[in-house]
Design a protein around this motif. Structure first.
Motif, PDB file in Angstrom:
ATOM      1  N   ASP A 192      -4.275   6.382  10.081  1.00 22.28           N
ATOM      2  CA  ASP A 192      -3.788   5.288   8.261  1.00 22.28           C
ATOM      3  C   ASP A 192      -3.342   3.381   9.604  1.00 22.28           C
ATOM      4  O   ASP A 192      -2.173   2.533   9.269  1.00 22.28           O
ATOM      5  CB  ASP A 192      -2.373   5.685   7.992  1.00 22.28           C
ATOM      6  CG  ASP A 192      -1.071   6.179   9.549  1.00 22.28           C
ATOM      7  OD1 ASP A 192      -2.331   6.435  10.661  1.00 22.28           O
ATOM      8  OD2 ASP A 192      -0.488   6.527   9.024  1.00 22.28           O
ATOM      9  N   LEU A 193      -3.139   3.827  10.926  1.00 26.39           N
ATOM     10  CA  LEU A 193      -3.131   2.047  12.187  1.00 26.39           C
ATOM     11  C   LEU A 193      -3.705   1.620  11.943  1.00 26.39           C
ATOM     12  O   LEU A 193      -4.211   0.895  12.561  1.00 26.39           O
ATOM     13  CB  LEU A 193      -3.079   2.791  13.321  1.00 26.39           C
ATOM     14  CG  LEU A 193      -1.314   3.816  12.993  1.00 26.39           C
ATOM     15  CD1 LEU A 193      -1.163   4.039  14.612  1.00 26.39           C
ATOM     16  CD2 LEU A 193      -0.262   3.071  12.486  1.00 26.39           C
ATOM     17  N   ILE A 249     -11.682   9.325   3.189  1.00 28.54           N
ATOM     18  CA  ILE A 249     -11.552   8.135   3.887  1.00 28.54           C
ATOM     19  C   ILE A 249      -9.987   7.931   3.326  1.00 28.54           C
ATOM     20  O   ILE A 249      -8.746   7.370   3.937  1.00 28.54           O
ATOM     21  CB  ILE A 249     -12.165   7.090   3.383  1.00 28.54           C
ATOM     22  CG1 ILE A 249     -13.618   7.473   4.239  1.00 28.54           C
ATOM     23  CG2 ILE A 249     -11.709   5.442   4.669  1.00 28.54           C
ATOM     24  CD1 ILE A 249     -14.676   6.984   4.202  1.00 28.54           C
ATOM     25  N   SER A 250     -10.031   7.495   1.771  1.00 34.58           N
ATOM     26  CA  SER A 250      -8.588   6.800   1.245  1.00 34.58           C
ATOM     27  C   SER A 250      -7.651   8.297   1.627  1.00 34.58           C
ATOM     28  O   SER A 250      -6.672   8.178   2.003  1.00 34.58           O
ATOM     29  CB  SER A 250      -8.404   7.557  -0.857  1.00 34.58           C
ATOM     30  OG  SER A 250      -9.674   6.215  -0.900  1.00 34.58           O
ATOM     31  N   LEU A 303      -4.158   2.601   2.249  1.00 32.59           N
ATOM     32  CA  LEU A 303      -3.961   0.946   1.614  1.00 32.59           C
ATOM     33  C   LEU A 303      -5.383   0.656   1.558  1.00 32.59           C
ATOM     34  O   LEU A 303      -5.083  -0.377   0.979  1.00 32.59           O
ATOM     35  CB  LEU A 303      -3.197   0.658   1.919  1.00 32.59           C
ATOM     36  CG  LEU A 303      -1.421   0.681   2.836  1.00 32.59           C
ATOM     37  CD1 LEU A 303      -0.758   0.130   3.914  1.00 32.59           C
ATOM     38  CD2 LEU A 303      -0.891   1.135   1.261  1.00 32.59           C
ATOM     39  N   ALA A 304      -6.010   1.112   1.872  1.00 31.67           N
ATOM     40  CA  ALA A 304      -7.668   0.640   1.922  1.00 31.67           C
ATOM     41  C   ALA A 304      -8.330   0.727   0.392  1.00 31.67           C
ATOM     42  O   ALA A 304      -9.340  -0.375   0.006  1.00 31.67           O
ATOM     43  CB  ALA A 304      -8.702   1.271   2.760  1.00 31.67           C
ATOM     44  N   ILE A 324      -8.572  11.251  -8.331  1.00 28.37           N
ATOM     45  CA  ILE A 324      -6.989  11.394  -9.146  1.00 28.37           C
ATOM     46  C   ILE A 324      -5.287  12.054  -8.503  1.00 28.37           C
ATOM     47  O   ILE A 324      -4.582  11.655  -8.777  1.00 28.37           O
ATOM     48  CB  ILE A 324      -7.201  11.426 -10.709  1.00 28.37           C
ATOM     49  CG1 ILE A 324      -8.093  10.990 -10.754  1.00 28.37           C
ATOM     50  CG2 ILE A 324      -5.897  12.172 -11.580  1.00 28.37           C
ATOM     51  CD1 ILE A 324      -8.221  11.081 -12.707  1.00 28.37           C
ATOM     52  N   GLY A 325      -6.240  13.341  -8.373  1.00 29.72           N
ATOM     53  CA  GLY A 325      -5.050  14.080  -7.951  1.00 29.72           C
ATOM     54  C   GLY A 325      -4.643  13.593  -6.580  1.00 29.72           C
ATOM     55  O   GLY A 325      -3.214  13.631  -5.820  1.00 29.72           O
ATOM     56  N   LEU A 326      -5.525  12.931  -5.210  1.00 33.65           N
ATOM     57  CA  LEU A 326      -4.709  12.527  -4.348  1.00 33.65           C
ATOM     58  C   LEU A 326      -3.586  11.320  -4.509  1.00 33.65           C
ATOM     59  O   LEU A 326      -2.728  10.993  -3.673  1.00 33.65           O
ATOM     60  CB  LEU A 326      -5.766  12.506  -3.867  1.00 33.65           C
ATOM     61  CG  LEU A 326      -5.941  11.111  -2.198  1.00 33.65           C
ATOM     62  CD1 LEU A 326      -5.068  11.714  -0.902  1.00 33.65           C
ATOM     63  CD2 LEU A 326      -7.024  10.810  -1.365  1.00 33.65           C
ATOM     64  N   TYR A 327      -4.320  10.167  -5.110  1.00 31.12           N
ATOM     65  CA  TYR A 327      -3.705   9.002  -5.262  1.00 31.12           C
ATOM     66  C   TYR A 327      -1.892   9.530  -6.151  1.00 31.12           C
ATOM     67  O   TYR A 327      -0.991   8.519  -6.458  1.00 31.12           O
ATOM     68  CB  TYR A 327      -4.299   7.652  -6.341  1.00 31.12           C
ATOM     69  CG  TYR A 327      -4.747   7.151  -5.262  1.00 31.12           C
ATOM     70  CD1 TYR A 327      -3.898   6.342  -4.366  1.00 31.12           C
ATOM     71  CD2 TYR A 327      -6.096   7.274  -4.141  1.00 31.12           C
ATOM     72  CE1 TYR A 327      -4.791   5.666  -3.424  1.00 31.12           C
ATOM     73  CE2 TYR A 327      -7.050   6.652  -3.295  1.00 31.12           C
ATOM     74  CZ  TYR A 327      -6.301   5.496  -3.375  1.00 31.12           C
ATOM     75  OH  TYR A 327      -6.946   5.139  -1.958  1.00 31.12           O
TER      76      TYR A 327
END
Length: 753
Positions: free
Chosen positions: A371-372, A409-410, A415-416, A444-447
């Motif tokens: 995340d950095l 990756i997400s 934020l990407a 979908i479950g992740l977001y």
């Protein structure tokens, strides 16, 4: 007469003299001094021509090394003389004589007649010899000697000296012409010693790790690959491999001793086995030693990673070595949260479905994300995966790998992801292939958890849609320290009290279970009735009311909130205002959510109070580790409690190294994995078993079936009674039968010959 002959033969019969000296050193001191003078003269002659082999000189070295404890004053210069000979002439010495000298020095070291530092420095130098058997002897002795020296307490003085010497050996290989040069061979063996001692938990300090890290930049491919494998492997599981040897079967030995002749040697052997078992059981009872991963002990992770990337970008090594370099770079970036911006365009060029080992490259891209990293750097990688892998002209396995890679990756850099791309990817949730469908739904479950605003309204789900008002998506660079307080929360929940029993643990587990279920809204029991509107009528008087004509009206059944929503969605019910069931359920869920939030805030306040008012002792840290292990064990035994209410993914292996993304999580579930070449050949060979060899049957005695004559012999008599041959046989005379019988006997005799 016999004693005189033995005394006369003693100067030439060295093994017999060695045996007698060990029994009575004082009586045979003159004979020993005679052999010692013979050794001195032989050594002077040998130094003139050291390349020649001498059996007498070899026997004398063995003899003096064996009996040196009996005469320590007379042989105090003997070890230095052998060390000097090896240091000067180790390259040109005869191989057998050189091994004899090394064995003599090992024997003297085991009897503590030589210092370890001087001897081990010589042995590291002898790694340059082109003698594989000798290098194995040296390697085993060095590892065992250092292990013995550090068994009771750390010998820091010796360790620092040898680590510096190993660093010199590795540096000397940088100018090596190839893998077969003497310096490269010595450096490779020195590196093996470092790695083995680290795995045995003897040299587990930062200096050892950084010596091995220096080998990652070696021009010799074997040395570089060995160092890379050390960092990529799971090094905590390799400790004390010698202690894990198979122990003898005590019951079998006891049975053998009972049924066979009892001797002293068998009794000693039995006692030795019992002692080995006791030692093994004591070792098992020792407290487990926790060890950091080698990647955490690097002095300068950022500089080391940048050097590795520079080496990778200019490297002309084969594809497998480049893949290992990429894997190590991404692992260090993910663990230490480093920033190497040039690494992601390098990976982006290789994200093609036709690229060799592309699933591992996708896993490497996920490992190196956190995340950095600026979202603008990760966004092209996700876009490349979507364009090259998640398209209709690609195979289902390729699409599933692309979607799973985007999800990994997400999850590390949320934020990407753009809203437009995410909504396009979620359209595959109803794909005909199960792997693609599950990959899309996992995205979908992740977001739904991290940022439901990016999803379409129909994909957000009820819980995510209701919590959108309270949910605030994290911004770039924002840190959440809730994870750092987890240990303090556990410590605050379980205060240190005397007589704490199992009941307190049970209460803690129940509270955590309720909290987890409340936080997730709990489970809703939904019936599977297909006919939601077809309601049975009962024959009781109270089952319904009568209308104007006197007919009974059916009593309407109250629908649950979940059924009502489904029926409204299908258009079977009017979309009017929310019913009482829906309102009650929404209020109940809201109350549960507020209660869980209040409990979480209360726990955070207790943890902060503990952190600001108490100095944690080593006992507190040990208790925190125990509580964390207990919580992990509870989550493994009860995976539904762990947060999402779902079973864990079987592809997520517990024994993965830290920061690693498994290839199985990228590939996803498949009906049947495609076989590789070795599996196909094995199945072909299994299919050929029991089958006749392909080819012509000409000349073969085996027939597929029998003749009609042979078949007739097995038939029932009534089936052939009407045939002419049978009817004529009945009419045959005695003479005709005799002639036929003699002809049959003659034919049988001719067939035998």
């Amino acid at each position: 007469m016999g004693k005189r002959n033995r005394a006369a033969l003693l100067p030439t019969n060295i093994p017999q003299l060695q045996n007698l000296i060990k029994r009575d050193p004082l009586s045979y001191k003159e004979e020993f001094l005679q052999q010692l003078r013979h050794f001195e003269s032989s050594r002077a002659i040998f130094e003139l021509k050291p390349e020649e082999h001498s059996n007498d000189f070899q026997d004398l070295i063995n003899f003096i090394a064996q009996v040196s404890p009996c005469y320590p004053e007379e042989t105090k210069e003997f070890p230095d003389q052998i060390i000097t000979l090896l240091s000067k002439h180790y390259q040109i010495l005869d191989a057998e004589l050189r091994r004899t000298m090394v064995s003599a020095l090992v024997l003297l070291r085991n009897r503590e007649m030589i210092s370890s530092t001087a001897l081990l420095s010589l042995f590291f130098t002898l790694f340059r010899c082109r003698d594989k058997v000798l290098r194995d002897i040296l390697y085993n002795h060095i590892v065992n000697d250092i292990k013995t020296s550090n068994q009771k307490a750390k010998n820091n003085k010796m360790n620092k000296t040898l680590q510096g010497f190993m660093y010199t050996m590795l540096t000397s290989a940088e100018g090596a012409a190839g893998t077969g040069s003497e310096n490269a061979i010595a450096a490779k063996r020195s590196l093996d010693v470092c790695i083995e001692l680290y795995r045995k938990n003897i040299w587990n300090d930062a200096k050892t790790v950084n010596v091995i890290a220096h080998a990652c930049f070696s021009p010799v491919t074997k040395i570089m690959v060995t160092a890379l494998q050390f960092f990529l492997g799971n090094n905590e599981d390799g400790g004390d491999s010698e202690d894990e040897e198979e122990l003898p079967d005590i019951k079998a030995m006891q049975h053998k001793q009972n049924v066979s002749k009892k001797t002293k040697s068998k009794a000693k052997q039995m006692d030795k086995m019992v002692a080995a078992l006791k030692k093994k059981s004591k070792a098992k009872k020792k407290a487990e030693t926790f060890n950091f991963s080698a990647l955490h002990l690097l002095n300068d992770p950022q500089g080391f990673t940048e050097k590795l990337y520079t080496h990778l970008a200019s490297s002309r090594e084969r594809h497998e070595v480049q893949l290992m370099l990429m894997n190590l770079i991404s692992r260090i970036i993910g663990i230490h949260k480093l920033t190497v911006l040039a690494f992601y365009p390098y990976l982006q060029k290789r994200l093609q479905p036709t690229q060799k080992d592309v699933t591992q490259i996708i896993a490497i891209a996920a490992q190196g994300s956190h995340d950095l990293i600026p979202p603008d750097v990760i966004e092209p990688v996700i876009q490349t995966l979507a364009n090259n892998f998640v398209t209709e002209h690609c195979a289902a396995e390729v699409m599933a790998a692309g979607l799973n890679g985007i999800r990994e990756i997400s999850s590390r850099c949320p934020l990407a992801m753009e809203a437009t791309l995410l909504q396009d990817l979620t359209e595959y949730k109803n794909h005909r292939d199960k792997g693609v469908m599950m990959a899309s739904r996992s995205l979908i479950g992740l977001y739904r958890d991290i940022n439901p605003e990016l999803l379409k309204k129909k994909d957000r789900g009820r819980n995510a849609a209701m919590s959108m008002r309270d949910h605030k998506p994290s911004q770039y660079g924002e840190s959440n320290n809730d994870g750092d307080m987890e240990g303090l929360q556990l410590l605050a929940e379980n205060p240190e009290e005397e007589g704490a029993g199992e009941g307190e643990w049970d209460e803690w587990e129940e509270a955590s279970e309720d909290e987890e279920e409340d936080a997730n809204g709990g489970w809703i029991n939904v019936s599977d009735d297909e006919n939601d509107l077809n309601i049975k009528l009962s024959d009781d008087e109270d089952s319904g009311s009568e209308d104007e004509d006197g007919n009974k009206k059916p009593k309407t059944k109250r629908l649950t909130a979940n059924k009502e929503r489904r029926l409204k969605k299908k258009g079977l019910l009017p979309k009017d205002e929310e019913s009482e069931a829906v309102k009650e359920e929404n209020e109940e869920m809201k109350a549960k959510r507020l209660q869980a939030l209040a409990e979480r805030k209360e726990k955070m306040a207790a943890a902060q109070l503990l952190a600001t008012t108490k100095i944690l002792t080593p006992a507190d840290f040990a208790k925190i580790e125990a509580l964390k292990l207990a919580k992990q064990a509870d989550q493994k035994l009860n995976p539904v409690r762990s947060g999402s209410g779902k079973r864990p993914n079987p592809s997520d292996a517990d024994d993965r190294a830290e920061g690693e993304v498994s290839i199985g999580s990228i590939i996803g579930p498949r009906k049947k994995a495609k076989q590789d070449y070795a599996e196909r050949m094995e199945s072909i060979k299994n299919g050929r078993e029991g089958r006749d060899k392909f080819g012509s049957r000409k000349g073969s005695t085996e027939r597929g079936s029998t003749t009609n004559k042979e078949k007739s012999k097995g038939k029932n008599f009534m089936m052939i009674a009407h045939k002419r041959e049978v009817r004529e046989k009945k009419k045959m005379s005695l003479r005709e039968k005799q002639v036929q019988l003699h002809a049959h006997i003659k034919k049988q005799k001719m067939m035998k010959h």
